[in-house]
Write a protein that holds these residues in place. Structure first.
Motif, PDB file in Angstrom:
ATOM      1  N   MET A 272       0.833  -1.205   0.000  1.00  0.00           N
ATOM      2  CA  MET A 272       0.000   0.000   0.000  1.00  0.00           C
ATOM      3  C   MET A 272       0.868   1.255   0.000  1.00  0.00           C
ATOM      4  SD  MET A 272      -2.547  -1.346   2.999  1.00  0.00           S
ATOM      5  CE  MET A 272      -2.666  -3.118   3.223  1.00  0.00           C
ATOM      6  N   SER A 275       2.704   1.607  -3.515  1.00  0.00           N
ATOM      7  CA  SER A 275       1.828   2.013  -4.613  1.00  0.00           C
ATOM      8  C   SER A 275       1.301   3.432  -4.453  1.00  0.00           C
ATOM      9  CB  SER A 275       0.649   1.032  -4.727  1.00  0.00           C
ATOM     10  OG  SER A 275       1.086  -0.209  -5.231  1.00  0.00           O
ATOM     11  N   MET A 276       0.927   3.817  -3.246  1.00  0.00           N
ATOM     12  CA  MET A 276       0.348   5.148  -3.070  1.00  0.00           C
ATOM     13  C   MET A 276       1.397   6.258  -3.053  1.00  0.00           C
ATOM     14  SD  MET A 276      -3.053   4.747  -0.706  1.00  0.00           S
ATOM     15  CE  MET A 276      -2.445   3.642   0.564  1.00  0.00           C
ATOM     16  N   SER A 311      -8.171  -2.846  -0.813  1.00  0.00           N
ATOM     17  CA  SER A 311      -7.213  -1.930  -1.440  1.00  0.00           C
ATOM     18  C   SER A 311      -6.298  -2.654  -2.415  1.00  0.00           C
ATOM     19  CB  SER A 311      -6.373  -1.222  -0.373  1.00  0.00           C
ATOM     20  OG  SER A 311      -5.502  -2.120   0.286  1.00  0.00           O
ATOM     21  N   LEU A 315      -4.885  -1.147  -5.938  1.00  0.00           N
ATOM     22  CA  LEU A 315      -3.497  -0.670  -5.962  1.00  0.00           C
ATOM     23  C   LEU A 315      -2.565  -1.555  -6.769  1.00  0.00           C
ATOM     24  CD1 LEU A 315      -3.171   0.357  -2.197  1.00  0.00           C
ATOM     25  CD2 LEU A 315      -3.681   1.839  -4.150  1.00  0.00           C
ATOM     26  N   ILE A 345      -4.731   4.650  -8.962  1.00  0.00           N
ATOM     27  CA  ILE A 345      -4.174   4.745  -7.603  1.00  0.00           C
ATOM     28  C   ILE A 345      -4.387   6.146  -7.025  1.00  0.00           C
ATOM     29  CG2 ILE A 345      -2.018   4.696  -6.282  1.00  0.00           C
ATOM     30  CD1 ILE A 345      -1.112   2.459  -8.289  1.00  0.00           C
TER      31      ILE A 345
END
Length: 372
Positions: A272, A275-276, A311, A315, A345
């Motif tokens: 997470m 990717s973010m 998520s 993602l 994303i």
């Protein structure tokens, strides 16, 4: 100086500190978690806020801070650490560890508020023990999902929720331009043998990547070096002959994240964060979901409400562990459709994370207001 005597002197030192430094007190059990607090502490110091940072790690980098706005306390002895926290006098104690009040860090009747700051985006009701967060008074919630989870779990218990966001995403994103991306494939499993790559597919995964001549960085979770030590040693021993296989054990994971071309994980919060911050997809191997709450079982509906459950599909790509031979094609898809994934994303972040791009500032201002 031995840890027993050092701890005794440090507790006496804390008791003599001006009360202005006891409005905000941080605690970190080791350097890995101290890095999570660094930008928050630096921000408070820059605003001339006085605070105390307590650590149990002799190598904690905060011990080298030389600023009039921070006092540092080192308590490496476990028994003294228990005594210290059971009798702690402060207004706000900020932690990022579960199991407050479980016997390791007990609550003190002389500390007004216990504040939890998330160091991972995984669920507090599934991925931790059932009562891990019962003793916290204030939660700095990172997302809409976590807020609903906290409300449901502690309904009617008077817990305070402050909608903060997740500063680590900003920290990583702000460093992207300074770190050169490599062709590395980063493997970052969650810790524990119950649901992670360790127990199901990790050896096959690494063997496949070696056959395809990828450069592999294996980064276990810091807890794995305690809980999964034998498995890590087994993996390193098996693949040390391959010059493109490297073990990463840095306390701070920022650089290894930003250097990676692709991240492969299971249920870890690492995917997470990767990717973010980079707005690039992660590859999630579909092992059993990590559960540490004994009241929750595989297949329970509550699993579908957790941040890590839904998520992953937003993602990146979820890959069945039987289909790791498709990884090379997935990587090509990631690169061919980079803009599509980036937009997806970005939309996900804007929808669910609080104060996207401003969560560090929100954290600092919230701590300042609590200490007024």
């Amino acid at each position: 100086m031995n840890s027993f005597f050092r701890s005794f002197l440090e507790i006496r030192k804390f008791n003599q500190i001006d009360s202005r430094y006891k409005k905000i007190v941080f605690f970190s059990e080791n350097n890995s978690y101290s890095y999570f607090f660094k930008n928050i502490v630096d921000g408070l110091i820059e605003k001339n806020i006085k605070l105390t940072f307590v650590t149990a790690d002799k190598k904690d980098f905060f011990l080298n801070y030389n600023n009039q706005n921070i006092k540092t306390i080192l308590i490496p002895n476990f028994l003294f650490l228990q005594f210290f926290f059971s009798n702690l006098k402060c207004e706000n104690l900020i932690l990022t560890m579960p199991d407050l009040g479980s016997g390791i860090i007990n609550k003190s009747p002389f500390c007004k508020k216990y504040i939890y700051i998330f160091h991972s985006l995984i669920s507090i009701t599934v991925a931790y023990k059932e009562k891990s967060f019962d003793n916290y008074d204030v939660f700095f919630s990172p997302s809409v999902v976590h807020t609903e989870e906290i409300k449901k779990k502690f309904d009617g218990m008077g817990k305070e929720i402050i909608k903060i966001g997740y500063p680590k995403i900003e920290e990583l994103k702000n460093k992207i331009s300074y770190i050169k991306e490599t062709s590395n494939i980063l493997i970052a499993p969650t810790w524990g043998s119950d649901s992670s790559l360790y127990s199901e597919v990790l050896l096959d995964l690494i063997n496949y990547l070696i056959k395809k001549d990828f450069t592999i960085i294996f980064r276990p979770h810091p807890m794995s070096f305690k809980k999964d030590k034998k498995k890590i040693e087994e993996i390193v021993s098996k693949f040390k002959w391959y010059e493109k296989f490297k073990l990463n054990s840095d306390n701070n994971n920022n650089n290894v994240f930003l250097e990676a071309r692709i991240l492969i994980t299971d249920w870890s919060g690492a995917g997470m964060e990767f990717s973010m911050s980079k707005e690039k997809p992660s590859l999630f191997i579909d092992t059993k979901q990590r559960i540490r709450n004994n009241s929750v079982k595989q297949g329970d509906k509550i699993l579908e409400t957790t941040f890590e459950y839904f998520s992953r599909d937003e993602l990146g790509i979820i890959l069945n562990k039987e289909n790791i031979i498709n990884i090379e094609n997935i990587i090509k898809d990631f690169e061919r459709n980079a803009k599509v994934y980036e937009n997806k994303i970005r939309n996900f972040k804007n929808k669910y994370l609080y104060n996207n791009g401003k969560s560090l500032e929100k954290t600092i201002l919230s701590l300042m207001s609590l200490s007024d």
